[in-house]
Design a protein around this motif. Structure first.
Motif, mmCIF file in Angstrom:
data_model
loop_
_atom_site.group_PDB
_atom_site.id
_atom_site.type_symbol
_atom_site.label_atom_id
_atom_site.label_comp_id
_atom_site.label_asym_id
_atom_site.label_seq_id
_atom_site.Cartn_x
_atom_site.Cartn_y
_atom_site.Cartn_z
ATOM 1 N N THR A 12 0.897 -1.167 0.223
ATOM 2 C CA THR A 12 0.038 0.098 0.010
ATOM 3 C C THR A 12 0.871 1.275 -0.056
ATOM 4 O O THR A 12 0.669 2.294 -0.844
ATOM 5 N N ASN A 163 -9.555 0.371 -1.251
ATOM 6 C CA ASN A 163 -8.329 -0.039 -1.972
ATOM 7 C C ASN A 163 -8.828 -0.569 -3.256
ATOM 8 O O ASN A 163 -8.270 -0.017 -4.431
ATOM 9 N N THR A 227 -2.007 -1.909 -6.184
ATOM 10 C CA THR A 227 -3.198 -1.626 -5.623
ATOM 11 C C THR A 227 -4.038 -3.132 -5.570
ATOM 12 O O THR A 227 -4.735 -3.392 -4.827
#
Length: 314
Positions: A12, A163, A227
């Motif tokens: 991340t 996300n 991602t």
């Protein structure tokens, strides 16, 4: 919580860094005027007191003859032929401005590239500019979503939703950026062939802003892939931990964690009872009815079954 500790936080952070790098590069390229650079072939000006180089030298009359001969009668001779009569001035062009070197001084002369482009290509140029701005806007939205995901770690369900939205935003921005860059290249090539005579370049090549824009596109797609990888790996970890008996430790976690894991694991949970015949199903139904009626004889079977189903729901 073991699952939260095992979340791929490093990926991340990597996605955030790539997204921020893409946002910085694309903004710098959009505001810069070095998408294309080259030289323009222009006639040399006459040499004078303010211009001693890159000019055409002519013989001037002496002071004695200058009083008797008017300026109209002076014949200018130049022995320079071919390309010696021309100067090659440097120019650079961006999405907004086109600047070329001035032959009279060190300052540059800038003009709007939109006005220099052919009228038939201006619509494509405006579309390219709009796509570039939307590209930067989606990059900014993706960056904000990723930062919120990092800071808001209390609820993994919300984190996974953020996300997923950040990944979709990054993919869409990358596609728009690619289309914007290709459309600008088309408009510039058309301007080279059909633009004003005093602007058409003699030689040209792509500048640092053009390569910076494509580097931004590369970072954007790398951020989107990172991602998406984080999202899919988290889903697979939920599935694997549930199959391995993760339900035994649910009572130690908040209610929204239990609900989320049960919703994901319900698709992969093996069936505890398989009826091989109709008679076995009838016997199971009869035993269930007798056991429940012995505990609560005042309830009907339909009500008991409705309560049992409601309790199983999260």
């Amino acid at each position: 919580m073991e699952l939260l500790k095992g979340l791929p936080v490093r990926r991340t952070f990597l996605a955030v860094i790539l997204n921020l790098l893409a946002l910085t590069l694309s903004t710098t390229a959009l505001l810069g005027s070095y998408w294309c650079t080259g030289t323009q072939k222009v006639p040399k000006p006459l040499c004078g007191k303010s211009k001693a180089s890159q000019c055409v030298g002519v013989p001037m009359p002496s002071d004695a003859d200058a009083s008797n001969v008017s300026s109209e009668d002076v014949v200018h001779y130049s022995w320079e032929t071919g390309d010696d009569r021309f100067a090659f001035r440097y120019f650079h062009t961006g999405m907004w401005l086109s600047c070329e070197e001035s032959m009279e001084g060190p300052e540059e002369k800038c003009r709007s590239f939109i006005e220099l482009s052919p009228p038939a290509e201006r619509g494509i140029l405006w579309l390219s500019l709009g796509s570039e701005m939307v590209y930067i806007s989606l990059l900014l939205i993706s960056f904000i979503l990723l930062m919120v995901e990092i800071l808001h770690t209390g609820n993994p369900v919300c984190g996974m939703k953020l996300n997923a939205f950040a990944a979709v935003s990054s993919v869409l921005s990358g596609l728009l950026g690619m289309v914007a860059h290709m459309m600008y290249t088309q408009v510039f090539q058309a301007t080279v062939n059909l633009g004003p005579e005093d602007w058409r370049p003699h030689t040209w090549d792509y500048g640092w802003a053009f390569y910076m824009a494509w580097a931004s596109f590369t970072c954007c797609m790398a951020s989107a892939v990172t991602t998406l990888n984080t999202y899919t790996k988290t889903i697979l970890e939920f599935k694997r931990n549930h199959i391995k008996g993760y339900d035994g430790s649910l009572k130690d976690h908040p209610q929204h964690h239990q609900c989320f894991i049960q919703q994901i694991g319900s698709y992969y949970e093996p069936k505890a009872k398989v009826f091989h015949s109709v008679s076995e199903g009838v016997d199971f139904y009869t035993d269930l009815q007798q056991k429940i009626l012995q505990r609560e004889p005042e309830l009907e079977l339909d009500e008991v079954l409705g309560q049992t189903i409601g309790e199983d729901r999260c």
